[in-house]
Design a protein around this motif. Structure first.
Motif, PDB file in Angstrom:
ATOM      1  N   MET A  57       0.973 -20.696   0.953  1.00 54.19           N
ATOM      2  CA  MET A  57       1.161 -20.094   2.269  1.00 54.19           C
ATOM      3  C   MET A  57       0.259 -18.891   2.467  1.00 54.19           C
ATOM      4  SD  MET A  57       4.828 -18.130   1.874  1.00 54.19           S
ATOM      5  CE  MET A  57       4.770 -17.344   3.454  1.00 54.19           C
ATOM      6  N   SER A  58       0.002 -18.587   3.728  1.00 50.36           N
ATOM      7  CA  SER A  58      -0.741 -17.391   4.092  1.00 50.36           C
ATOM      8  C   SER A  58       0.251 -16.385   4.650  1.00 50.36           C
ATOM      9  CB  SER A  58      -1.781 -17.704   5.167  1.00 50.36           C
ATOM     10  OG  SER A  58      -2.730 -18.603   4.676  1.00 50.36           O
ATOM     11  N   ALA A  59       0.061 -15.133   4.307  1.00 52.43           N
ATOM     12  CA  ALA A  59       0.967 -14.099   4.799  1.00 52.43           C
ATOM     13  C   ALA A  59       0.215 -12.785   4.917  1.00 52.43           C
ATOM     14  CB  ALA A  59       2.154 -13.933   3.853  1.00 52.43           C
ATOM     15  N   SER A  60       0.738 -11.914   5.769  1.00 50.03           N
ATOM     16  CA  SER A  60       0.169 -10.577   5.872  1.00 50.03           C
ATOM     17  C   SER A  60       1.305  -9.568   5.890  1.00 50.03           C
ATOM     18  CB  SER A  60      -0.694 -10.447   7.121  1.00 50.03           C
ATOM     19  OG  SER A  60       0.071 -10.664   8.275  1.00 50.03           O
ATOM     20  N   VAL A  61       1.066  -8.500   5.159  1.00 45.65           N
ATOM     21  CA  VAL A  61       2.006  -7.383   5.105  1.00 45.65           C
ATOM     22  C   VAL A  61       1.196  -6.145   5.423  1.00 45.65           C
ATOM     23  CG1 VAL A  61       3.632  -6.080   3.695  1.00 45.65           C
ATOM     24  CG2 VAL A  61       3.375  -8.541   3.324  1.00 45.65           C
ATOM     25  N   GLY A  62       1.385  -5.639   6.633  1.00 50.53           N
ATOM     26  CA  GLY A  62       0.565  -4.501   7.057  1.00 50.53           C
ATOM     27  C   GLY A  62      -0.902  -4.899   7.029  1.00 50.53           C
ATOM     28  N   ALA A  87       8.273  -6.506   6.781  1.00 52.79           N
ATOM     29  CA  ALA A  87       7.606  -7.810   6.796  1.00 52.79           C
ATOM     30  C   ALA A  87       8.535  -8.905   6.276  1.00 52.79           C
ATOM     31  CB  ALA A  87       6.328  -7.759   5.964  1.00 52.79           C
ATOM     32  N   ALA A  88       9.327  -8.595   5.245  1.00 54.13           N
ATOM     33  CA  ALA A  88      10.269  -9.578   4.692  1.00 54.13           C
ATOM     34  C   ALA A  88      11.338  -9.937   5.724  1.00 54.13           C
ATOM     35  CB  ALA A  88      10.914  -9.036   3.426  1.00 54.13           C
ATOM     36  N   ARG A  89      11.857  -8.943   6.428  1.00 50.29           N
ATOM     37  CA  ARG A  89      12.867  -9.205   7.464  1.00 50.29           C
ATOM     38  C   ARG A  89      12.278 -10.037   8.613  1.00 50.29           C
ATOM     39  NH1 ARG A  89      17.293  -6.371   6.202  1.00 50.29           N
ATOM     40  NH2 ARG A  89      17.028  -4.475   5.001  1.00 50.29           N
ATOM     41  N   LYS A  90      11.052  -9.723   8.992  1.00 50.20           N
ATOM     42  CA  LYS A  90      10.398 -10.468  10.063  1.00 50.20           C
ATOM     43  C   LYS A  90      10.167 -11.918   9.632  1.00 50.20           C
ATOM     44  CE  LYS A  90       6.289 -10.501  12.969  1.00 50.20           C
ATOM     45  NZ  LYS A  90       5.001  -9.885  13.250  1.00 50.20           N
ATOM     46  N   LEU A  91       9.710 -12.123   8.400  1.00 52.73           N
ATOM     47  CA  LEU A  91       9.478 -13.461   7.866  1.00 52.73           C
ATOM     48  C   LEU A  91      10.779 -14.257   7.817  1.00 52.73           C
ATOM     49  CD1 LEU A  91       7.119 -15.153   6.551  1.00 52.73           C
ATOM     50  CD2 LEU A  91       8.039 -14.406   4.368  1.00 52.73           C
ATOM     51  N   ALA A  92      11.857 -13.629   7.356  1.00 51.32           N
ATOM     52  CA  ALA A  92      13.157 -14.302   7.291  1.00 51.32           C
ATOM     53  C   ALA A  92      13.655 -14.656   8.688  1.00 51.32           C
ATOM     54  CB  ALA A  92      14.182 -13.419   6.572  1.00 51.32           C
ATOM     55  N   GLY A  93      13.517 -13.738   9.624  1.00 53.63           N
ATOM     56  CA  GLY A  93      13.947 -13.994  10.995  1.00 53.63           C
ATOM     57  C   GLY A  93      13.184 -15.153  11.619  1.00 53.63           C
ATOM     58  N   GLU A  94      11.879 -15.179  11.405  1.00 55.00           N
ATOM     59  CA  GLU A  94      11.055 -16.268  11.939  1.00 55.00           C
ATOM     60  C   GLU A  94      11.400 -17.594  11.268  1.00 55.00           C
ATOM     61  OE1 GLU A  94       8.402 -18.179  14.405  1.00 55.00           O
ATOM     62  OE2 GLU A  94       9.178 -16.141  14.557  1.00 55.00           O
ATOM     63  N   PHE A  95      11.672 -17.554   9.953  1.00 55.24           N
ATOM     64  CA  PHE A  95      12.079 -18.778   9.252  1.00 55.24           C
ATOM     65  C   PHE A  95      13.330 -19.374   9.898  1.00 55.24           C
ATOM     66  CE2 PHE A  95      15.019 -20.811   6.339  1.00 55.24           C
ATOM     67  CZ  PHE A  95      14.261 -21.881   5.884  1.00 55.24           C
ATOM     68  N   PHE A  96      14.353 -18.549  10.114  1.00 50.11           N
ATOM     69  CA  PHE A  96      15.604 -19.082  10.655  1.00 50.11           C
ATOM     70  C   PHE A  96      15.469 -19.525  12.109  1.00 50.11           C
ATOM     71  CE2 PHE A  96      17.365 -17.189   6.832  1.00 50.11           C
ATOM     72  CZ  PHE A  96      18.099 -18.274   6.381  1.00 50.11           C
ATOM     73  N   LYS A  97      14.629 -18.859  12.869  1.00 47.44           N
ATOM     74  CA  LYS A  97      14.371 -19.296  14.243  1.00 47.44           C
ATOM     75  C   LYS A  97      13.765 -20.700  14.221  1.00 47.44           C
ATOM     76  CE  LYS A  97      11.467 -17.956  18.174  1.00 47.44           C
ATOM     77  NZ  LYS A  97      10.465 -16.984  18.612  1.00 47.44           N
ATOM     78  N   ARG A  98      12.771 -20.910  13.378  1.00 45.84           N
ATOM     79  CA  ARG A  98      12.119 -22.210  13.269  1.00 45.84           C
ATOM     80  C   ARG A  98      13.056 -23.249  12.650  1.00 45.84           C
ATOM     81  NH1 ARG A  98       5.934 -21.191  11.224  1.00 45.84           N
ATOM     82  NH2 ARG A  98       5.342 -19.667  12.781  1.00 45.84           N
ATOM     83  N   PHE A  99      13.817 -22.830  11.639  1.00 47.35           N
ATOM     84  CA  PHE A  99      14.737 -23.744  10.951  1.00 47.35           C
ATOM     85  C   PHE A  99      15.787 -24.276  11.930  1.00 47.35           C
ATOM     86  CE2 PHE A  99      18.558 -24.606   8.383  1.00 47.35           C
ATOM     87  CZ  PHE A  99      18.039 -25.509   7.462  1.00 47.35           C
ATOM     88  N   ILE A 100      16.367 -23.376  12.716  1.00 42.69           N
ATOM     89  CA  ILE A 100      17.379 -23.785  13.698  1.00 42.69           C
ATOM     90  C   ILE A 100      16.757 -24.742  14.722  1.00 42.69           C
ATOM     91  CG2 ILE A 100      18.826 -22.950  15.603  1.00 42.69           C
ATOM     92  CD1 ILE A 100      19.363 -20.440  13.806  1.00 42.69           C
ATOM     93  N   ALA A 101      15.521 -24.468  15.153  1.00 42.20           N
ATOM     94  CA  ALA A 101      14.850 -25.374  16.093  1.00 42.20           C
ATOM     95  C   ALA A 101      14.639 -26.745  15.455  1.00 42.20           C
ATOM     96  CB  ALA A 101      13.520 -24.784  16.541  1.00 42.20           C
ATOM     97  N   GLN A 102      14.280 -26.769  14.186  1.00 44.65           N
ATOM     98  CA  GLN A 102      14.056 -28.041  13.485  1.00 44.65           C
ATOM     99  C   GLN A 102      15.340 -28.860  13.387  1.00 44.65           C
ATOM    100  OE1 GLN A 102      11.304 -29.625  11.877  1.00 44.65           O
ATOM    101  NE2 GLN A 102      10.215 -28.224  13.223  1.00 44.65           N
TER     102      GLN A 102
END
Length: 189
Positions: A48-53, A129-144
């Motif tokens: 995966m690609s990720a950015s933190v700051g 960044a970890a909280r944002k990543l987790a939030g985005e994961f669950f948003k996408r997961f729920i959509a899936q």
């Protein structure tokens, strides 16, 4: 870093369990995920690609599922290497509780360590960044899992591609070469 959160998902506990163990759903749900493949029993190889700051990197790593009590709980042990950007490792305890026929409460407690440039940018940036990543994961997961997955996956893939293309264009060829050299597999235990 430690992170504890709960989400109520609009699907049954069994369906939630199955989705959490489906590599296609996970790939579409994890922001920046390039690939996720089975790598032995209860283990997955992940890229995966990720950015933190200011630190952007491509990480390759491994997830191992332990303490499995289907469909209630398991522990995810993970480690990833992003070359000069640093590394991340830790674990997350995931607990599923049924809240009726069509709802599940998912609670997780994650703890992680980072090193290299990631550790140098400060814990507040890493935690955010970890909280944002987790939030985005669950948003996408729920959509899936709720049936809106195709549109969400296309939108997420387009956003990931656009942000990576912008970053590559802004940094020039030299940065692109450096970015490629950051990719390293961690040794499999």
């Amino acid at each position: 870093m430690e992170l504890t959160e709960s989400y109520t998902l609009p699907i049954s506990q069994q369906r939630t369990w199955e989705a959490l163990n489906d590599t296609a759903v996970l790939r579409a749900s994890i922001p920046g995920c390039e690939s996720i493949e089975a790598d032995g029993e209860n283990a997955f190889a992940l890229s995966m690609s990720a950015s933190v700051g200011p630190v952007k990197a491509r990480f390759k790593g491994r997830m191992l599922l332990t303490d499995i009590d289907a469909p209630q709980t398991y522990t995810i042990v993970f480690e990833g290497q992003g070359g000069v950007a640093g590394f991340g490792k830790g674990s997350a305890r995931v607990v599923l509780e049924s809240e009726g026929a069509e709802a599940t409460k998912l609670t997780y407690t994650a703890s992680a360590q980072v090193g290299g440039k990631l550790a140098q940018i400060g814990s507040r940036l890493v935690d955010g960044a970890a909280r944002k990543l987790a939030g985005e994961f669950f948003k996408r997961f729920i959509a899936q899992v709720s049936g809106d997955g195709d549109a969400a996956a296309e939108t997420a893939a387009a956003a990931d591609t656009a942000s990576n293309d912008d970053a590559d264009a802004a940094s020039g060829d030299d940065q692109t070469k450096r970015k490629k050299s950051w990719t390293a597999w961690i040794s499999k235990s």
